[in-house]
Design a protein around this motif. Structure first.
Motif, mmCIF file in Angstrom:
data_model
loop_
_atom_site.group_PDB
_atom_site.id
_atom_site.type_symbol
_atom_site.label_atom_id
_atom_site.label_comp_id
_atom_site.label_asym_id
_atom_site.label_seq_id
_atom_site.Cartn_x
_atom_site.Cartn_y
_atom_site.Cartn_z
ATOM 1 N N LYS A 12 95.574 71.571 -8.572
ATOM 2 C CA LYS A 12 94.970 70.359 -8.029
ATOM 3 C C LYS A 12 94.508 69.461 -9.185
ATOM 4 C CE LYS A 12 90.878 68.818 -5.661
ATOM 5 N NZ LYS A 12 89.560 69.217 -5.205
ATOM 6 N N PRO A 13 95.005 68.216 -9.254
ATOM 7 C CA PRO A 13 94.530 67.287 -10.286
ATOM 8 C C PRO A 13 93.040 67.002 -10.117
ATOM 9 C CG PRO A 13 96.562 66.487 -9.304
ATOM 10 C CD PRO A 13 96.092 67.643 -8.465
ATOM 11 N N ALA A 14 92.390 66.630 -11.185
ATOM 12 C CA ALA A 14 90.937 66.452 -11.209
ATOM 13 C C ALA A 14 90.404 65.581 -10.070
ATOM 14 C CB ALA A 14 90.509 65.882 -12.560
ATOM 15 N N ASP A 15 90.948 64.425 -9.868
ATOM 16 C CA ASP A 15 90.411 63.504 -8.864
ATOM 17 C C ASP A 15 91.296 63.398 -7.634
ATOM 18 O OD1 ASP A 15 88.211 62.890 -10.483
ATOM 19 O OD2 ASP A 15 89.367 61.408 -11.592
ATOM 20 N N ALA A 16 92.046 64.440 -7.320
ATOM 21 C CA ALA A 16 92.974 64.404 -6.194
ATOM 22 C C ALA A 16 92.234 64.172 -4.880
ATOM 23 C CB ALA A 16 93.748 65.713 -6.125
ATOM 24 N N GLN A 17 92.861 63.372 -4.009
ATOM 25 C CA GLN A 17 92.290 63.059 -2.716
ATOM 26 C C GLN A 17 93.375 63.124 -1.651
ATOM 27 O OE1 GLN A 17 90.096 59.321 -2.670
ATOM 28 N NE2 GLN A 17 90.012 59.397 -4.889
ATOM 29 N N THR A 18 92.962 63.431 -0.432
ATOM 30 C CA THR A 18 93.940 63.444 0.658
ATOM 31 C C THR A 18 94.235 62.033 1.157
ATOM 32 O OG1 THR A 18 92.198 63.839 2.288
ATOM 33 C CG2 THR A 18 93.390 65.770 1.453
ATOM 34 N N ASN A 19 93.293 61.118 0.974
ATOM 35 C CA ASN A 19 93.481 59.741 1.429
ATOM 36 C C ASN A 19 93.064 58.735 0.354
ATOM 37 O OD1 ASN A 19 94.426 60.325 4.135
ATOM 38 N ND2 ASN A 19 92.358 61.026 4.565
ATOM 39 N N PRO A 20 93.711 58.768 -0.829
ATOM 40 C CA PRO A 20 93.327 57.828 -1.887
ATOM 41 C C PRO A 20 93.845 56.418 -1.602
ATOM 42 C CG PRO A 20 95.250 59.042 -2.568
ATOM 43 C CD PRO A 20 94.828 59.611 -1.227
ATOM 44 N N ALA A 21 93.200 55.451 -2.209
ATOM 45 C CA ALA A 21 93.702 54.076 -2.134
ATOM 46 C C ALA A 21 94.903 53.963 -3.071
ATOM 47 C CB ALA A 21 92.614 53.105 -2.562
ATOM 48 N N PRO A 22 95.933 53.228 -2.680
ATOM 49 C CA PRO A 22 97.092 53.044 -3.567
ATOM 50 C C PRO A 22 96.667 52.398 -4.889
ATOM 51 C CG PRO A 22 97.584 52.254 -1.360
ATOM 52 C CD PRO A 22 96.116 52.553 -1.394
ATOM 53 N N ALA A 23 97.207 52.916 -5.979
ATOM 54 C CA ALA A 23 96.913 52.383 -7.309
ATOM 55 C C ALA A 23 98.236 52.025 -7.971
ATOM 56 C CB ALA A 23 96.153 53.416 -8.143
ATOM 57 N N GLY A 24 98.409 50.787 -8.309
ATOM 58 C CA GLY A 24 99.661 50.371 -8.937
ATOM 59 C C GLY A 24 100.638 49.886 -7.902
ATOM 60 N N SER A 25 101.907 50.023 -8.214
ATOM 61 C CA SER A 25 102.937 49.520 -7.312
ATOM 62 C C SER A 25 104.092 50.507 -7.223
ATOM 63 C CB SER A 25 103.440 48.159 -7.795
ATOM 64 O OG SER A 25 103.960 48.270 -9.096
ATOM 65 N N ALA A 26 104.946 50.262 -6.258
ATOM 66 C CA ALA A 26 106.140 51.078 -6.069
ATOM 67 C C ALA A 26 107.145 50.741 -7.168
ATOM 68 C CB ALA A 26 106.740 50.797 -4.694
ATOM 69 N N PRO A 27 108.157 51.576 -7.371
ATOM 70 C CA PRO A 27 109.162 51.300 -8.407
ATOM 71 C C PRO A 27 109.818 49.923 -8.291
ATOM 72 C CG PRO A 27 109.411 53.534 -7.618
ATOM 73 C CD PRO A 27 108.390 52.869 -6.732
ATOM 74 N N ASP A 28 109.901 49.402 -7.073
ATOM 75 C CA ASP A 28 110.505 48.076 -6.905
ATOM 76 C C ASP A 28 109.519 46.941 -7.154
ATOM 77 O OD1 ASP A 28 108.872 48.090 -4.670
ATOM 78 O OD2 ASP A 28 110.504 47.962 -3.215
ATOM 79 N N PRO A 34 102.417 53.907 2.581
ATOM 80 C CA PRO A 34 101.403 54.955 2.781
ATOM 81 C C PRO A 34 101.927 56.371 2.591
ATOM 82 C CG PRO A 34 101.289 53.337 4.546
ATOM 83 C CD PRO A 34 102.495 52.995 3.711
ATOM 84 N N GLU A 35 103.179 56.616 2.977
ATOM 85 C CA GLU A 35 103.729 57.975 2.846
ATOM 86 C C GLU A 35 104.142 58.318 1.417
ATOM 87 O OE1 GLU A 35 107.297 55.373 3.866
ATOM 88 O OE2 GLU A 35 105.196 55.458 4.486
ATOM 89 N N ARG A 36 104.117 57.354 0.520
ATOM 90 C CA ARG A 36 104.502 57.574 -0.881
ATOM 91 C C ARG A 36 103.315 57.536 -1.841
ATOM 92 N NH1 ARG A 36 108.793 59.865 0.651
ATOM 93 N NH2 ARG A 36 110.446 58.564 1.457
ATOM 94 N N VAL A 37 102.095 57.464 -1.300
ATOM 95 C CA VAL A 37 100.896 57.465 -2.138
ATOM 96 C C VAL A 37 100.629 58.898 -2.579
ATOM 97 C CG1 VAL A 37 98.409 57.020 -2.208
ATOM 98 C CG2 VAL A 37 99.924 55.437 -0.997
ATOM 99 N N GLY A 38 100.509 59.095 -3.894
ATOM 100 C CA GLY A 38 100.274 60.425 -4.449
ATOM 101 C C GLY A 38 98.823 60.851 -4.388
ATOM 102 N N LEU A 39 98.535 61.982 -4.988
ATOM 103 C CA LEU A 39 97.204 62.590 -4.939
ATOM 104 C C LEU A 39 96.116 61.738 -5.573
ATOM 105 C CD1 LEU A 39 98.296 66.235 -5.807
ATOM 106 C CD2 LEU A 39 97.564 65.383 -3.571
ATOM 107 N N ASN A 40 96.500 60.887 -6.510
ATOM 108 C CA ASN A 40 95.530 60.019 -7.179
ATOM 109 C C ASN A 40 95.811 58.543 -6.924
ATOM 110 O OD1 ASN A 40 95.740 62.583 -9.317
ATOM 111 N ND2 ASN A 40 93.684 61.887 -8.833
ATOM 112 N N GLY A 41 96.591 58.235 -5.895
ATOM 113 C CA GLY A 41 96.882 56.859 -5.554
ATOM 114 C C GLY A 41 98.144 56.308 -6.189
ATOM 115 N N GLU A 42 98.770 57.064 -7.068
ATOM 116 C CA GLU A 42 99.997 56.644 -7.735
ATOM 117 C C GLU A 42 101.191 56.766 -6.794
ATOM 118 O OE1 GLU A 42 100.184 61.071 -7.953
ATOM 119 O OE2 GLU A 42 98.600 59.581 -7.902
ATOM 120 N N TYR A 43 102.310 56.150 -7.151
ATOM 121 C CA TYR A 43 103.539 56.302 -6.368
ATOM 122 C C TYR A 43 104.055 57.716 -6.563
ATOM 123 C CZ TYR A 43 108.256 55.761 -4.604
ATOM 124 O OH TYR A 43 109.413 55.918 -3.882
#
Length: 113
Positions: A12-28, A34-43
């Motif tokens: 488990k990453p240090a600040d992992a969350q089940t419902n984090p806010a998206p941080a950054g942008s998608a590859p495009d 919402p289904e592509r938001v990672g544990l820390n809000g990353e894509y």
């Protein structure tokens, strides 16, 4: 061993969350779905499945059932394998639905008993 470790080979990453806010942008360059938001809000292509695994790890009633796997198809959480009882499966569905980005939970591939 927990869900994240068994299914994704990660602690488990240090600040992992089940419902984090998206941080950054998608590859495009657009907004992260919402289904592509990672544990820390990353894509993360498997973000929803990883966040469901984290939610399972955080629920003290759900031990790591080594015959069950978590996957995703878009916003659908897909549970596959075997669980010991219908009560356990119902709890897992409830926890999975509580994760942001989960539009439905498929249990068609789960054997109970």
């Amino acid at each position: 061993m927990g869900w994240l470790q068994r299914l994704f080979g990660m602690e488990k990453p240090a600040d992992a969350q089940t419902n984090p806010a998206p941080a950054g942008s998608a590859p495009d360059g657009g907004e992260i779905p919402p289904e592509r938001v990672g544990l820390n809000g990353e894509y993360d292509q498997s973000g929803l499945a990883k966040r469901v695994a984290l939610a399972f790890d955080q629920d003290q009633e759900l031990t790591d059932y080594d015959r069950l796997w978590v996957a995703q198809t878009g916003g659908t959480v897909v549970l596959k394998g075997e669980v010991p009882s219908q009560d356990v499966l119902n709890k897992m569905v409830s926890v999975a639905r509580s994760v942001s980005g989960a539009t439905s939970v498929s249990t068609d591939q789960v054997k109970v008993g």
